[in-house]
Scaffold this motif. Structure first.
Motif, PDB file in Angstrom:
ATOM      1  N   UNK A   1       0.838  -1.198   0.000  1.00  0.00           N
ATOM      2  CA  UNK A   1       0.000   0.000   0.000  1.00  0.00           C
ATOM      3  C   UNK A   1       0.877   1.255   0.000  1.00  0.00           C
ATOM      4  N   UNK A   2       1.931   1.237   0.856  1.00  0.00           N
ATOM      5  CA  UNK A   2       2.830   2.389   0.902  1.00  0.00           C
ATOM      6  C   UNK A   2       3.487   2.603  -0.454  1.00  0.00           C
ATOM      7  N   UNK A   3       3.896   1.506  -1.087  1.00  0.00           N
ATOM      8  CA  UNK A   3       4.494   1.611  -2.428  1.00  0.00           C
ATOM      9  C   UNK A   3       3.532   2.262  -3.393  1.00  0.00           C
ATOM     10  N   UNK A   4       2.299   1.800  -3.361  1.00  0.00           N
ATOM     11  CA  UNK A   4       1.279   2.331  -4.263  1.00  0.00           C
ATOM     12  C   UNK A   4       1.050   3.812  -4.042  1.00  0.00           C
ATOM     13  N   UNK A   5       0.976   4.212  -2.760  1.00  0.00           N
ATOM     14  CA  UNK A   5       0.717   5.624  -2.468  1.00  0.00           C
ATOM     15  C   UNK A   5       1.860   6.488  -2.991  1.00  0.00           C
ATOM     16  N   UNK A   6       3.104   6.071  -2.707  1.00  0.00           N
ATOM     17  CA  UNK A   6       4.243   6.883  -3.155  1.00  0.00           C
ATOM     18  C   UNK A   6       4.304   6.904  -4.686  1.00  0.00           C
ATOM     19  N   UNK A   7       4.056   5.748  -5.301  1.00  0.00           N
ATOM     20  CA  UNK A   7       4.109   5.701  -6.754  1.00  0.00           C
ATOM     21  C   UNK A   7       3.041   6.604  -7.371  1.00  0.00           C
TER      22      UNK A   7
ATOM     23  N   UNK B   1       1.407   9.263  -5.817  1.00  0.00           N
ATOM     24  CA  UNK B   1       1.493  10.680  -5.464  1.00  0.00           C
ATOM     25  C   UNK B   1       2.774  11.335  -5.964  1.00  0.00           C
ATOM     26  N   UNK B   2       3.779  10.542  -6.218  1.00  0.00           N
ATOM     27  CA  UNK B   2       5.030  11.126  -6.672  1.00  0.00           C
ATOM     28  C   UNK B   2       6.143  10.813  -5.692  1.00  0.00           C
ATOM     29  N   UNK B   3       7.326  10.835  -6.243  1.00  0.00           N
ATOM     30  CA  UNK B   3       8.481  10.329  -5.522  1.00  0.00           C
ATOM     31  C   UNK B   3       9.137  11.397  -4.651  1.00  0.00           C
ATOM     32  N   UNK B   4       8.482  11.835  -3.589  1.00  0.00           N
ATOM     33  CA  UNK B   4       9.093  12.871  -2.739  1.00  0.00           C
ATOM     34  C   UNK B   4       9.102  12.436  -1.294  1.00  0.00           C
ATOM     35  N   UNK B   5       9.889  13.117  -0.497  1.00  0.00           N
ATOM     36  CA  UNK B   5       9.981  12.810   0.933  1.00  0.00           C
ATOM     37  C   UNK B   5       8.626  13.039   1.601  1.00  0.00           C
ATOM     38  N   UNK B   6       7.934  14.129   1.234  1.00  0.00           N
ATOM     39  CA  UNK B   6       6.610  14.408   1.810  1.00  0.00           C
ATOM     40  C   UNK B   6       5.665  13.226   1.598  1.00  0.00           C
TER      41      UNK B   6
ATOM     42  N   UNK C   1       8.507   2.943  11.099  1.00  0.00           N
ATOM     43  CA  UNK C   1       8.515   4.007  10.091  1.00  0.00           C
ATOM     44  C   UNK C   1       9.891   4.137   9.457  1.00  0.00           C
ATOM     45  N   UNK C   2      10.939   4.026  10.255  1.00  0.00           N
ATOM     46  CA  UNK C   2      12.295   4.090   9.715  1.00  0.00           C
ATOM     47  C   UNK C   2      12.506   2.943   8.729  1.00  0.00           C
ATOM     48  N   UNK C   3      12.071   1.762   9.161  1.00  0.00           N
ATOM     49  CA  UNK C   3      12.219   0.578   8.332  1.00  0.00           C
ATOM     50  C   UNK C   3      11.452   0.741   7.022  1.00  0.00           C
ATOM     51  N   UNK C   4      10.264   1.323   7.137  1.00  0.00           N
ATOM     52  CA  UNK C   4       9.423   1.519   5.977  1.00  0.00           C
ATOM     53  C   UNK C   4      10.059   2.491   4.982  1.00  0.00           C
ATOM     54  N   UNK C   5      10.593   3.607   5.511  1.00  0.00           N
ATOM     55  CA  UNK C   5      11.235   4.596   4.644  1.00  0.00           C
ATOM     56  C   UNK C   5      12.437   3.972   3.942  1.00  0.00           C
ATOM     57  N   UNK C   6      13.240   3.235   4.723  1.00  0.00           N
ATOM     58  CA  UNK C   6      14.409   2.598   4.133  1.00  0.00           C
ATOM     59  C   UNK C   6      13.990   1.561   3.100  1.00  0.00           C
ATOM     60  N   UNK C   7      12.903   0.842   3.412  1.00  0.00           N
ATOM     61  CA  UNK C   7      12.415  -0.179   2.487  1.00  0.00           C
ATOM     62  C   UNK C   7      11.974   0.428   1.165  1.00  0.00           C
TER      63      UNK C   7
ATOM     64  N   UNK D   1      13.711   1.606  -4.631  1.00  0.00           N
ATOM     65  CA  UNK D   1      13.826   2.655  -5.636  1.00  0.00           C
ATOM     66  C   UNK D   1      12.735   3.700  -5.584  1.00  0.00           C
ATOM     67  N   UNK D   2      11.874   3.640  -4.585  1.00  0.00           N
ATOM     68  CA  UNK D   2      10.866   4.672  -4.415  1.00  0.00           C
ATOM     69  C   UNK D   2      11.329   5.613  -3.316  1.00  0.00           C
ATOM     70  N   UNK D   3      10.846   6.843  -3.375  1.00  0.00           N
ATOM     71  CA  UNK D   3      11.184   7.757  -2.287  1.00  0.00           C
ATOM     72  C   UNK D   3      12.480   8.483  -2.560  1.00  0.00           C
ATOM     73  N   UNK D   4      13.366   8.420  -1.610  1.00  0.00           N
ATOM     74  CA  UNK D   4      14.614   9.173  -1.705  1.00  0.00           C
ATOM     75  C   UNK D   4      15.457   8.641  -2.873  1.00  0.00           C
ATOM     76  N   UNK D   5      16.097   9.589  -3.617  1.00  0.00           N
ATOM     77  CA  UNK D   5      16.857   9.162  -4.787  1.00  0.00           C
ATOM     78  C   UNK D   5      18.351   9.343  -4.568  1.00  0.00           C
ATOM     79  N   UNK D   6      19.174   8.473  -5.144  1.00  0.00           N
ATOM     80  CA  UNK D   6      20.613   8.659  -5.061  1.00  0.00           C
ATOM     81  C   UNK D   6      20.990   9.970  -5.750  1.00  0.00           C
ATOM     82  N   UNK D   7      22.056  10.641  -5.395  1.00  0.00           N
ATOM     83  CA  UNK D   7      23.081  10.157  -4.454  1.00  0.00           C
ATOM     84  C   UNK D   7      22.813  10.553  -3.004  1.00  0.00           C
ATOM     85  N   UNK D   8      21.608  11.053  -2.653  1.00  0.00           N
ATOM     86  CA  UNK D   8      21.328  11.428  -1.272  1.00  0.00           C
ATOM     87  C   UNK D   8      21.675  10.263  -0.350  1.00  0.00           C
ATOM     88  N   UNK D   9      22.445  10.496   0.702  1.00  0.00           N
ATOM     89  CA  UNK D   9      22.730   9.392   1.613  1.00  0.00           C
ATOM     90  C   UNK D   9      21.476   9.000   2.381  1.00  0.00           C
TER      91      UNK D   9
END
Lengths: 574, 293
Positions: B141-147, B149-154, B222-228, B233-241
């Motif tokens: 579900x989280x994947x679907x929402x991010x996909x 709404x768009x690939x941003x931290x918000x 939540x940390x695990x989810x963000x990292x997951x 490849x969703x969410x934060x994009x390289x090269x951001x650490x």
């Protein structure tokens, strides 16, 4: 009742011999001694009452004998011998074999002591099989026998009942059946009738005494009620702060109490022929003014006039969940009438007692008067205005809200655990009082605390840092904060020790005189009502069975039910 | 049960500090958790200033170096210092976790209390909404929402908040339901409090201790989810650490023996989740006044 006929036989060795028992609890503020050098000698067939107020160590003593102390507690010194077995040194498995088979316990709340999702008959079978008193083949038969022994009508049918289908008194009978199923030699009853109605209390206690006598069992009855202990026990042991202050035969302890604490307890126990002032210790009572007649409050006519008040609840349909879900509504099930058309009046400055047993509708009535729930029909005329016209949901904003207040039954439950005492008392002032600055608010809170005798340094404490009596005072201060005309007192002392009850009742009486309020005092305890109230209403099954002046109703009850209530009050042998 | 009261008439209140000290002394694991938490906070606040290297600067000469005195956690395929990247990533991961938990704490907590307290239609609507969310595999579900709404931290924050919503609703609803008819709530009605006021001033503070446990548990999640999300490849994009990306990037090097690239961010992630899970009990004890006897 002829229950103290045989003097205990001290020639044979006692069944239970407790010597110099001390129990300690490890707490955050160091070790606390809950029990200090207690000696108990209980002969076979003897009934011992242990009487004391909360914190006296009476329950801890009995838990130690059963070896069911919680982990923080330990036996600091002393010996416990039960039928020649050393219980202090015995291993857990040895004690477990004794528990239930040789010694049993019944607890205060029978409902909590039963497994809510298992048929009561099965629960008795479990105990029988566990202690090899029955085989699975004949367990049912023996369980039904056990139910018969505790005088449960239609035992074959009740065998299949779940605890929630039975009344409190019936549940306590099941618990007694469980405790006695293996024919133990010792029964410890820890406040077995607290929370039960007075007529049920009598039935349960009579049953316990009869059964233990029949089987020549020894019994320890733990209670806060000196009258109950004296009426049902051979000997009474009074405990205070972990120490035994007095042990005497039941008949003697009332006639000639030796220790000052026993005398104080006796004075505080409500009984016939005394006034509220008599309940207080002599020196305190002497220092107080005699209660003066209240100044007649201004206004015309009765303060409250209730006319044909009815509250109905839809009855639980019997069709079962599935049938209901599928829409098979039971054919016009009659609603349950919790309150069935009652009418009465309360005059200005009068206190009216509302008496009855659980389920009689007295609480529902008080909730309707408080406008927390809406009546089905009927009128509540308060100072000439029909309050039942204002829906309960909107009553919080009504100008009448501050004129009717309430003191709740459980002082702990009725205070927000996260509010300090001062914040709780200030709440009505902040919500409904005239706007005032924080300094003026604090001054008013302190004034109210002064009215109820709560020292100002207690105002910044949280409820769990206050004693029961102090919490009751906070609840009263909150109720009188806005000078209400009518205060409903819902068993305000039921959760308190007798000596605290004596103080709180006197406080309520004095406040009424001082502030010119009317009280509706809801209670199951006729003795307390007699001392505080001018008039009394006896309710049963939602209807009023008797109404009249308190003295008149108590002295010459007209209704059979009132007579039954009065007869059930345990009378100590004097 | 009757017992001699342990709290004497004097000294009714402890300071918060001495109370915290007592809780740590009672349960040393809580102490460890608080220590780890302090470390995470320091890394998140001061990260960019305390690290030895620029987390984004590549140095291809020193690519794929194993851990050494110069590079404590080794270097990755572009020669970036992994230690610096792990420390700097803390801030982003913590911001996502804290923001999403704060959001769901307020929204889910309020919805749950309202549904437990008012019952009826409020309860039905809130209950069905959370049932609908629960019906999906939460990570999908989280994947679907991010996909969508768009690939941003918000959007990661919003997605993480949404999938945790039912957990908060359930806890808050159950607790509010128990207290709905409590004596102090009735008393508050008598003193002229409106229903909404009772909900916020009487019920909510009493549920806080339990909600704190929930906060700490979902924080780790939540940390695990963000990292997951970053890992796939969703969410934060390289090269951001970011820990998840770093594990994803390092995963392909494990086969060839360069284990440190995925290992150190992975361990840090594990410790952070571990820390928040342990923190729960300590937090509950800290905010519960009844424990302060």
């Amino acid at each position: 009742m002829n229950v103290h006929n045989v003097p205990p036989n001290h020639v044979q060795p006692p069944l239970l011999d407790v010597r110099d028992l001390s129990v300690e609890f490890a707490t955050r503020r160091g070790v606390v001694r809950a029990v200090e050098k207690v000696n108990i000698r209980l002969a076979k067939g003897e009934t011992l009452g242990i009487v004391g107020e909360s914190g006296s160590g009476k329950s801890v003593t009995s838990y130690t004998v059963m070896r069911i102390l919680d982990r923080a507690g330990r036996i600091a010194e002393g010996a416990i011998r039960f039928g020649g077995v050393d219980l202090v040194g015995a291993s857990e498995s040895e004690v477990r074999a004794l528990r239930g088979r040789e010694m049993s316990m019944i607890f205060q709340n029978p409902r909590a002591a039963l497994n809510p999702i298992r048929k009561v008959g099965k629960q008795i079978e479990d105990v029988l099989i566990e202690h090899v008193q029955a085989q699975p083949s004949d367990a049912k038969e023996k369980a039904i026998e056990a139910l018969k022994a505790v005088r449960i009508a239609r035992p074959e049918e009740r065998y299949h009942a779940y605890p929630f289908e039975l009344s409190g008194g019936m549940c306590q009978r099941i618990v007694i059946a469980l405790a006695l199923a293996c024919r133990p030699q010792l029964l410890i009853a820890d406040e077995p009738t607290t929370g039960l109605d007075v007529t049920t209390q009598k039935a349960v206690m009579d049953l316990v005494v009869e059964l233990t006598r029949e089987r020549n069992m020894s019994t320890i009855l733990i209670t806060h009620d000196l009258g109950l202990a004296a009426a049902y026990c051979d000997r009474v042991m009074v405990m205070e702060k972990g120490k035994v202050v007095e042990t005497a035969n039941a008949s003697e302890i009332f006639r000639a109490p030796q220790h000052p604490y026993t005398r104080k307890l006796m004075r505080a126990t409500p009984r016939g022929g005394v006034t509220l002032r008599d309940l207080l210790p002599e020196d305190v009572a002497a220092a107080m003014d005699a209660p003066s007649e209240p100044a007649a409050a201004p206004g015309q006519g009765p303060l409250l006039k209730v006319e044909a008040l009815v509250k109905e609840y839809p009855r639980q349909l019997t069709g079962g969940g599935l049938a209901q879900a599928l829409g098979f509504r039971g054919a016009s099930a009659d609603p349950f009438r919790a309150v069935d058309g009652i009418s009465f009046e309360v005059a200005r400055g009068e206190s009216l007692g509302l008496v009855g047993e659980s389920g009689c509708g007295k609480s529902t009535t008080s909730m309707m008067l408080m406008r927390l729930i809406d009546p089905t029909s009927g009128r509540i005329m308060f100072d000439g205005t029909d309050l039942s016209a204002i829906p309960a949901k909107q009553f919080a904003r009504s100008a009448f809200r501050l004129r009717i207040q309430m003191v709740f039954q459980d002082p702990t439950d009725s205070l927000n655990p996260r509010f300090t005492a001062a914040r709780s008392i200030a709440d009505p002032l902040m919500r409904m009082g005239t706007a005032m600055g924080s300094a003026a608010l604090r001054a008013r809170v302190e004034e109210l605390a002064g009215h109820v005798g709560l020292p100002p340094e207690f105002l910044d404490r949280f409820p769990h840092q206050l004693s029961g009596g102090q919490k009751a005072r906070v609840g009263i201060a909150r109720a009188i904060a806005l000078n209400p005309d009518l205060v409903v007192l819902d068993e305000p002392t039921a959760a308190l020790d007798v000596s605290v009850q004596a103080v709180v009742l006197n406080l309520l009486q004095d406040l009424k005189t001082k502030l010119g309020m009317s009280y509706i005092f809801v209670s199951h305890d006729l003795e307390v009502v007699r001392m505080l109230c001018d008039r009394v209403i006896v309710m049963r099954a939602g209807a009023i069975v008797e109404e009249g002046g308190t003295e008149q109703v108590m002295a010459a009850p007209k209704a059979a039910y009132t007579r039954e209530l009065l007869a059930s009050i345990p009378h100590p042998p004097i | 049960m009757t017992m001699v009261s342990a709290s004497p008439a004097s000294a009714p209140r402890d300071g918060l500090l001495s109370h915290a000290r007592h809780i740590v002394a009672e349960n040393p694991v809580t102490g460890i958790a608080f220590g780890l938490f302090a470390l995470l906070v320091i890394a998140a606040v001061l990260g960019p200033w305390i690290v030895p290297y620029d987390p984004l600067a590549s140095d291809t000469v020193n690519a794929l170096q194993p851990p050494s005195a110069a590079h404590w956690f080794g270097t990755d395929q572009l020669g970036r210092d992994i230690f610096s990247r792990v420390v700097v990533a803390t801030r982003l991961d913590m911001v996502i976790a804290i923001a999403s938990v704060a959001l769901v704490f307020i929204a889910g907590g309020f919805a749950g209390i309202a549904s437990g307290y008012f019952g009826g239609w409020t309860d039905r609507i809130v209950g069905r909404v959370s049932d609908t969310i629960m019906a999906f595999p939460l990570f999908v579900l989280a994947m679907g929402i991010v996909a969508a709404l768009g690939n941003t931290v918000t959007n990661i924050v919003i997605a993480t908040a949404i999938i945790n919503f039912p957990l908060y609703v359930r806890v808050a609803r159950a607790e509010a339901n128990i207290r709905r008819e409590a004596g102090f709530v009735q008393a508050a009605r008598l003193t002229g409090n409106s229903e909404m006021r009772i909900l916020l001033t009487q019920i909510a503070p009493n549920i806080l201790p339990l909600m704190m446990v929930q906060v700490s548990l979902t924080m780790g999640y939540a940390i695990l989810n963000a990292a997951g999300l970053s890992f796939i490849g969703l969410g934060v994009r390289p090269p951001t650490p970011e820990w998840g990306i770093m594990v994803a990037e390092g995963a392909s090097f494990i086969v060839s023996g360069e284990w440190w690239i995925a290992f150190f961010p992975g361990v840090t992630l594990m410790l952070a989740v571990f820390c928040f899970n342990l923190l729960g009990d300590g937090l509950r004890d800290l905010v519960d006044p009844q424990r302060r006897t």
